[in-house]
Motif scaffolding. Structure first.
Motif, PDB file in Angstrom:
ATOM      1  N   ALA A  36       0.836  -1.193   0.000  1.00  0.00           N
ATOM      2  CA  ALA A  36       0.000   0.000   0.000  1.00  0.00           C
ATOM      3  C   ALA A  36       0.875   1.248   0.000  1.00  0.00           C
ATOM      4  O   ALA A  36       0.489   2.298  -0.469  1.00  0.00           O
ATOM      5  CB  ALA A  36      -0.905  -0.003   1.218  1.00  0.00           C
ATOM      6  N   PHE A  37       2.062   1.104   0.525  1.00  0.00           N
ATOM      7  CA  PHE A  37       2.946   2.249   0.584  1.00  0.00           C
ATOM      8  C   PHE A  37       4.006   2.212  -0.510  1.00  0.00           C
ATOM      9  O   PHE A  37       4.974   2.941  -0.463  1.00  0.00           O
ATOM     10  CB  PHE A  37       3.647   2.304   1.947  1.00  0.00           C
ATOM     11  N   SER A  38       3.813   1.334  -1.474  1.00  0.00           N
ATOM     12  CA  SER A  38       4.814   1.258  -2.530  1.00  0.00           C
ATOM     13  C   SER A  38       4.787   2.531  -3.356  1.00  0.00           C
ATOM     14  O   SER A  38       3.866   3.329  -3.279  1.00  0.00           O
ATOM     15  CB  SER A  38       4.541   0.077  -3.433  1.00  0.00           C
ATOM     16  N   GLU A 188      -2.433   6.595   8.932  1.00  0.00           N
ATOM     17  CA  GLU A 188      -1.336   5.706   8.557  1.00  0.00           C
ATOM     18  C   GLU A 188       0.012   6.407   8.636  1.00  0.00           C
ATOM     19  O   GLU A 188       0.985   5.848   9.156  1.00  0.00           O
ATOM     20  CB  GLU A 188      -1.549   5.161   7.146  1.00  0.00           C
ATOM     21  N   ALA A 189       0.059   7.646   8.147  1.00  0.00           N
ATOM     22  CA  ALA A 189       1.335   8.378   8.190  1.00  0.00           C
ATOM     23  C   ALA A 189       1.782   8.581   9.634  1.00  0.00           C
ATOM     24  O   ALA A 189       2.951   8.391   9.971  1.00  0.00           O
ATOM     25  CB  ALA A 189       1.193   9.715   7.471  1.00  0.00           C
ATOM     26  N   LEU A 190       0.827   8.953  10.494  1.00  0.00           N
ATOM     27  CA  LEU A 190       1.186   9.176  11.894  1.00  0.00           C
ATOM     28  C   LEU A 190       1.582   7.873  12.577  1.00  0.00           C
ATOM     29  O   LEU A 190       2.480   7.838  13.422  1.00  0.00           O
ATOM     30  CB  LEU A 190       0.016   9.832  12.639  1.00  0.00           C
ATOM     31  N   THR A 191       0.908   6.786  12.197  1.00  0.00           N
ATOM     32  CA  THR A 191       1.250   5.495  12.775  1.00  0.00           C
ATOM     33  C   THR A 191       2.663   5.096  12.378  1.00  0.00           C
ATOM     34  O   THR A 191       3.462   4.670  13.202  1.00  0.00           O
ATOM     35  CB  THR A 191       0.253   4.420  12.297  1.00  0.00           C
ATOM     36  N   ARG A 192       2.956   5.281  11.093  1.00  0.00           N
ATOM     37  CA  ARG A 192       4.285   4.893  10.629  1.00  0.00           C
ATOM     38  C   ARG A 192       5.379   5.738  11.259  1.00  0.00           C
ATOM     39  O   ARG A 192       6.506   5.298  11.401  1.00  0.00           O
ATOM     40  CB  ARG A 192       4.362   5.021   9.103  1.00  0.00           C
ATOM     41  N   ALA A 193       5.024   6.963  11.614  1.00  0.00           N
ATOM     42  CA  ALA A 193       6.018   7.830  12.244  1.00  0.00           C
ATOM     43  C   ALA A 193       5.989   7.682  13.764  1.00  0.00           C
ATOM     44  O   ALA A 193       6.564   8.500  14.481  1.00  0.00           O
ATOM     45  CB  ALA A 193       5.775   9.282  11.848  1.00  0.00           C
ATOM     46  N   ALA A 194       5.313   6.630  14.251  1.00  0.00           N
ATOM     47  CA  ALA A 194       5.254   6.327  15.688  1.00  0.00           C
ATOM     48  C   ALA A 194       4.745   7.513  16.498  1.00  0.00           C
ATOM     49  O   ALA A 194       5.250   7.828  17.571  1.00  0.00           O
ATOM     50  CB  ALA A 194       6.632   5.886  16.190  1.00  0.00           C
ATOM     51  N   CYS A 219       6.949  15.939  11.282  1.00  0.00           N
ATOM     52  CA  CYS A 219       7.545  16.307   9.994  1.00  0.00           C
ATOM     53  C   CYS A 219       7.901  15.061   9.190  1.00  0.00           C
ATOM     54  O   CYS A 219       7.786  15.057   7.956  1.00  0.00           O
ATOM     55  CB  CYS A 219       8.773  17.183  10.206  1.00  0.00           C
ATOM     56  N   ILE A 220       8.322  14.015   9.883  1.00  0.00           N
ATOM     57  CA  ILE A 220       8.598  12.760   9.185  1.00  0.00           C
ATOM     58  C   ILE A 220       7.291  12.167   8.641  1.00  0.00           C
ATOM     59  O   ILE A 220       7.208  11.743   7.484  1.00  0.00           O
ATOM     60  CB  ILE A 220       9.326  11.769  10.117  1.00  0.00           C
ATOM     61  N   ALA A 221       6.258  12.206   9.480  1.00  0.00           N
ATOM     62  CA  ALA A 221       4.952  11.690   9.045  1.00  0.00           C
ATOM     63  C   ALA A 221       4.437  12.470   7.843  1.00  0.00           C
ATOM     64  O   ALA A 221       3.903  11.912   6.885  1.00  0.00           O
ATOM     65  CB  ALA A 221       3.948  11.792  10.194  1.00  0.00           C
ATOM     66  N   ARG A 222       4.637  13.785   7.881  1.00  0.00           N
ATOM     67  CA  ARG A 222       4.201  14.648   6.790  1.00  0.00           C
ATOM     68  C   ARG A 222       4.914  14.266   5.492  1.00  0.00           C
ATOM     69  O   ARG A 222       4.326  14.261   4.416  1.00  0.00           O
ATOM     70  CB  ARG A 222       4.551  16.085   7.205  1.00  0.00           C
ATOM     71  N   THR A 223       6.196  13.927   5.630  1.00  0.00           N
ATOM     72  CA  THR A 223       6.975  13.511   4.468  1.00  0.00           C
ATOM     73  C   THR A 223       6.487  12.168   3.939  1.00  0.00           C
ATOM     74  O   THR A 223       6.340  11.982   2.732  1.00  0.00           O
ATOM     75  CB  THR A 223       8.463  13.435   4.848  1.00  0.00           C
ATOM     76  N   ILE A 224       6.229  11.240   4.869  1.00  0.00           N
ATOM     77  CA  ILE A 224       5.769   9.911   4.469  1.00  0.00           C
ATOM     78  C   ILE A 224       4.434   9.991   3.736  1.00  0.00           C
ATOM     79  O   ILE A 224       4.165   9.217   2.821  1.00  0.00           O
ATOM     80  CB  ILE A 224       5.617   9.001   5.718  1.00  0.00           C
ATOM     81  N   ALA A 225       3.590  10.955   4.149  1.00  0.00           N
ATOM     82  CA  ALA A 225       2.229  11.012   3.622  1.00  0.00           C
ATOM     83  C   ALA A 225       2.185  11.208   2.112  1.00  0.00           C
ATOM     84  O   ALA A 225       1.214  10.833   1.469  1.00  0.00           O
ATOM     85  CB  ALA A 225       1.441  12.127   4.323  1.00  0.00           C
TER      86      ALA A 225
END
Lengths: 323, 284
Positions: A36-38, A188-194, A219-225
């Motif tokens: 899903a994150f590919s 999901e982004a926030l989860t992945r960024a713990a 900021c990491i979550a924002r980037t991942i999103a």
């Protein structure tokens, strides 16, 4: 679950085209979550993946499987040559650390990898920086698109003066990502960024109410999103306390399963702890102008760099004799 | 120290003095004229033998000129501010900003004459073929707008430039283009300063006298179209204050009643806008 399934994303087979839809993000197994994150929905020419198998995982392969390559790169600010003759490759789903004393050009190199240098008047790059083999600075390349695929986290946390939710939703919105449910993307982004557990009850509150470490994870979550393939980090922990630093480091180790991470750090222990590969830069006055120009001294697997460096300057720096 | 304190105190004393000087004759006025009649009457004829003191005609005059002025000044001023703060090269900025400030330094009587001698007869009538009399709120409002462009542009530019570079970088690093970065990150972050610039422009438009006195006309009447002429609150004050009003008479006190109304309106605009800004700002 084994390492191969989480580490390898198959882009060519076994994927339902509809799978790129973000609603699948609530996948249960980590392998599906990775899918899903590919990065396929970027329409990348030919992402690495199908052919990549790290036979020695968790060991680092001797040669990096290049996502980004620098080939004889010089970077100038006006007439000043900040960095000279950098040739190196950044490995797929590895963490690469750039270390060296102040003024050695490591941040300059990092910023050139997603064309953030473009924003500095007078900055220019010679030589070739390629992304999956394509010249990143080619005339037909859109810097905006480069930055969407190669995200960046800055030294000082720089959340937008908006709510936590809006900080995450911003990227997908402005880059025109098709999103069926923004709430899912944010979660999901926030989860992945713990960060999810800490902020799930205050998503509508200002991001400025968070601690420094939380802001940096935001900021990491924002980037991942926006689903980049590569995340550049410019001394992401230098403004944080040791506990917040450790959380970011743990997070990096986790993210490395799906992202190529390149980090500039002043902290050698940090490089030793998190990086698969480490590049040591130093600055030396150039013969012609006397300007201090950064250059790459040594680049190798981290364990070798820190135990048995080949260059005397690396050894001196790492053992604390200068810099 | 003492001198500085004195200077500070003086400004407070002067402000209080103005309010008192405004209030006393205005109170005399309202002893003779009902407040409600004043605020809701549609005929303004304070110096006729059977006088009427309905202030609405003056209010509509002010509303029209101010609204037209904002229609010009807000888009142009903000556009200029965004261009200067986000896009212009340092060299362009070096030429543009002083030019704006020169625009701010032109005496308003010159603007008024410009409205009367060029904007109304040449620009609006000859070139744009809009039928106008000598006086119109349209010509006055447009020129009023030009006059407050520098206020809006200069203060908004300061507010935009004050937004930390890190926020722009954060947005660009996500793959946002410059326009989106400007409109969705920088602009909201600067909104309190931008709103302040608009309010200041608005207050200047409401309070500006020479342009409207020269170009809008001096017949107090209910204005319901941009091409009509009309008198504004300030226009009335200017016209009447030059006449031979005897202190203490009703005609004289009328000036202060209108002055007090003007003062109240400006104060209200300021208060409401401070509220709005607090509500919507994104503090960085």
């Amino acid at each position: 679950m084994n390492f191969y399934s989480t580490r390898t994303t198959d882009h060519d087979t076994g994927r339902d085209p509809g799978d790129t839809d973000l609603s699948t993000s609530s996948a249960t197994s980590s392998a599906t979550a990775n899918e899903a994150f590919s990065r396929e929905d970027h329409g990348l020419a030919k992402p690495l993946g199908s052919s990549v198998r790290h036979e020695h995982w968790p060991h680092v392969p001797a040669e990096p499987i290049a996502v980004i390559e620098c080939d004889d790169v010089d970077i100038y600010y006006g007439d000043f040559r900040a960095v000279s003759a950098v040739t190196m490759a950044y490995g797929f789903n590895e963490i690469t650390a750039l270390i060296g004393p102040s003024g050695c050009g490591k941040s300059t190199v990092l910023r050139s990898l997603n064309r953030m240098n473009d924003l500095i008047p007078g900055a220019r790059v010679t030589g070739k920086i390629s992304y999956h083999g394509d010249d990143m600075y080619g005339p037909e390349v859109d810097a905006i698109e480069v930055r969407r695929r190669i995200g960046m986290v800055f030294q000082k946390p720089n959340p937008f003066p908006k709510s936590i939710y809006a900080n995450i939703a911003y990227g997908p919105k402005v880059t025109g990502m098709r999103v069926s449910n923004m709430d899912d993307v944010v979660e999901e982004a926030l989860t992945r960024a713990a960060l999810w557990d800490e902020v799930k009850d205050k998503l509508k509150e200002s991001a400025y109410g968070l601690s420094g470490g939380q802001q940096q994870r935001l900021c990491i979550a924002r980037t991942i999103a926006v689903k980049p393939e590569v995340i550049l980090m410019d001394e992401p922990c230098s403004a944080l306390d040791p506990i917040a630093t450790q959380r970011i480091e743990d997070l990096m180790s986790e993210l490395r399963q799906d992202y190529t991470i390149i980090i500039v750090t002043h902290n050698m222990q940090q490089a030793a702890r998190v990086a698969d590969r480490t590049a040591f830069f130093t600055a030396k006055p150039s013969e012609d102008t006397g300007d201090r120009t950064g250059l790459l001294v040594e680049y190798d697997v981290t364990s070798k760099m820190f135990s048995n460096p080949s260059d005397k300057r690396t050894e001196d720096y790492i053992s604390g004799r200068f810099g | 120290m003492a001198l500085l304190g004195l200077a500070g105190a003086l400004s407070v004393v002067i402000t209080v003095g103005i309010v008192v000087a405004l209030l006393l004759p205005a109170l005399d006025f309202f002893r003779e004229v009902n407040v409600w009649d004043f605020l809701s009457g549609t005929r303004w004829a304070p110096r006729f033998s059977n006088p009427d003191f309905g202030v609405l005609p003056l209010i509509t005059g002010t509303l029209w000129t101010t609204a037209l002025a904002l229609l010009v000044a807000v888009p142009v001023g903000l556009g200029a501010a965004i261009y200067l703060a986000e896009y212009a090269s340092p060299r362009v900025r070096k030429v543009f900003k002083p030019a704006l400030e020169v625009l701010a330094g032109i005496p308003s009587v010159v603007y008024g004459y410009f409205a009367l001698a060029f904007v109304a007869p040449v620009l609006l009538e000859k070139i744009m073929r809009i039928e106008l009399g000598t006086f119109s709120v349209l010509a006055a409002g447009l020129v009023l707008g030009i006059m407050i462009i520098p206020t809006v542009a200069s203060l908004s530019e300061d507010a935009l430039s004050a937004v930390p570079q890190a926020l722009r970088q954060g947005s660009l690093a996500l793959g946002a283009n410059r326009m989106r970065t400007t409109l969705r990150v920088v602009f909201p972050a600067a909104i309190s300063g931008i709103a302040a610039s608009i309010v200041l422009g608005l207050s200047r438009a409401v309070g500006e006298t020479m342009i409207v006195a020269l170009a809008a006309g001096n017949q107090a009447r209910m204005v319901d179209g941009a091409t009509q002429d009309g008198q504004t609150m300030t226009g009335f004050i200017a016209q009447t204050a030059t006449g031979e009003s005897t202190p203490g008479t009703l005609g004289y006190n009328t000036l202060f009643a209108v002055g007090l109304l003007l003062f109240t309106v400006t104060l209200l605009i300021n208060m409401i806008s401070i509220r709005l800004v607090r509500r919507f700002r994104e503090a960085y």
